[in-house]
Motif scaffolding. Structure first.
Motif, mmCIF file in Angstrom:
data_model
loop_
_atom_site.group_PDB
_atom_site.id
_atom_site.type_symbol
_atom_site.label_atom_id
_atom_site.label_comp_id
_atom_site.label_asym_id
_atom_site.label_seq_id
_atom_site.Cartn_x
_atom_site.Cartn_y
_atom_site.Cartn_z
ATOM 1 N N GLU A 1 0.840 -1.187 0.000
ATOM 2 C CA GLU A 1 0.000 0.000 0.000
ATOM 3 C C GLU A 1 0.884 1.250 0.000
ATOM 4 N N THR B 1 2.473 4.812 0.955
ATOM 5 C CA THR B 1 2.645 5.616 2.165
ATOM 6 C C THR B 1 3.026 7.029 1.749
ATOM 7 N N THR C 1 4.638 10.599 2.309
ATOM 8 C CA THR C 1 5.716 11.167 3.119
ATOM 9 C C THR C 1 5.336 12.567 3.602
ATOM 10 N N ARG D 1 6.301 3.099 -2.014
ATOM 11 C CA ARG D 1 5.728 1.751 -2.053
ATOM 12 C C ARG D 1 6.881 0.763 -2.164
#
Length: 274
Positions: free
Chosen positions: A256, A258, A260, A267
């Motif tokens: 999944e 993410t 920042t 990923r």
């Protein structure tokens, strides 16, 4: 899509060619720091202390002599100098014989380097020995010293597409690119229902994936197409190990995303091999 590669410890020493010309390299804004790093490297000399700082073995005299003659030794294109497992698998020089593939390769590939920061296909460089994990006198840790320079240079050219990250530790630390969409590529081997992380073989699979994507034609420009392209790695030809056993990519898994703190997305892309 861009594909970010580490350099290789294995290199071909050019026997002929022009001497290093800083102004001919891509990303000219990096040249000032490139020259500072080169000066620090050449200043080490060729004694035991230099070998220890660079993490070179006892039979390092030839490597140290390469570094000492950095500015006068012959140069060749970066994709011809780097000859490690990843580069042999990607076979970048063969892509340059076709005009369309050559242009796509030049646009896509970035090769990170302890000495040069980052390079592109066609940059003329000499053989040398300097990994990103080294701490040089005056310069300090190379990854930290390069980080602000690489961040500025690569963010300026980033077009919003996927960066497929084939790099390892210190080279990732030199430019984490939290402002970009970065997919880090890992490799696992699955046997009898159990998985294990592979290291040396991972370089080969990353190189094979690099060459596979570049040979598909135009690289994808958005995330959906990038996912489809990378997922098609299951169609790559199998490879034989030293025992003659065939291995292939049986699945490609995507973590999944993410987000920042700087607005980028990370990923993990995992190639599952048998």
């Amino acid at each position: 899509m861009q594909i970010w590669l580490p350099p290789s410890e294995g290199k071909r020493t050019p026997l002929s060619g022009p001497a290093l010309r800083w102004e001919s390299l891509s990303h000219p804004d990096l040249n000032a720091h490139r020259q500072r790093v080169a000066d620090a490297l050449m200043g080490l000399g060729s004694g035991e202390d230099a070998a220890a700082i660079l993490g070179l073995g006892a039979k390092s005299r030839a490597d140290l002599e390469l570094n000492a003659a950095l500015l006068t030794n012959p140069c060749a294109a970066s994709e011809e100098v780097f000859t490690g497992v990843l580069f042999n698998a990607a076979d970048l020089p063969s892509l340059l014989h076709d005009a369309d593939a050559a242009e796509s390769t030049r646009r896509a590939i970035r090769i990170f380097s302890g000495l040069f920061g980052v390079l592109q296909v066609g940059d003329l460089i000499p053989d040398h020995r300097l990994s990103m994990g080294v701490k040089l006198p005056i310069i300090g840790g190379l990854a930290a010293s390069w980080r602000p320079h690489l961040d500025a240079a690569l963010q300026a050219e980033y077009d919003g597409g996927v960066i497929l990250d084939m790099r390892s530790g210190p080279y990732r630390n030199a430019c984490p690119a939290p402002w970009a969409t970065v997919w880090q590529v890992g490799v696992v081997r699955e046997a009898a229902g159990k998985r294990s992380v592979v290291s040396h073989e991972a370089k080969q699979w990353r190189g094979l994936l690099t060459g596979f994507l570049l040979r598909m034609g135009a690289l994808p420009t958005d995330e959906a197409d990038a996912e489809t392209a990378v997922a098609s790695a299951t169609s790559m030809a199998p490879v034989r190990d030293a025992k003659g056993v065939e291995h292939c990519v049986t699945d490609v898994e995507f973590s999944e995303p993410t987000v920042t703190k700087k607005g980028g997305v990370t990923r993990t892309v995992t190639l599952v091999t048998n």
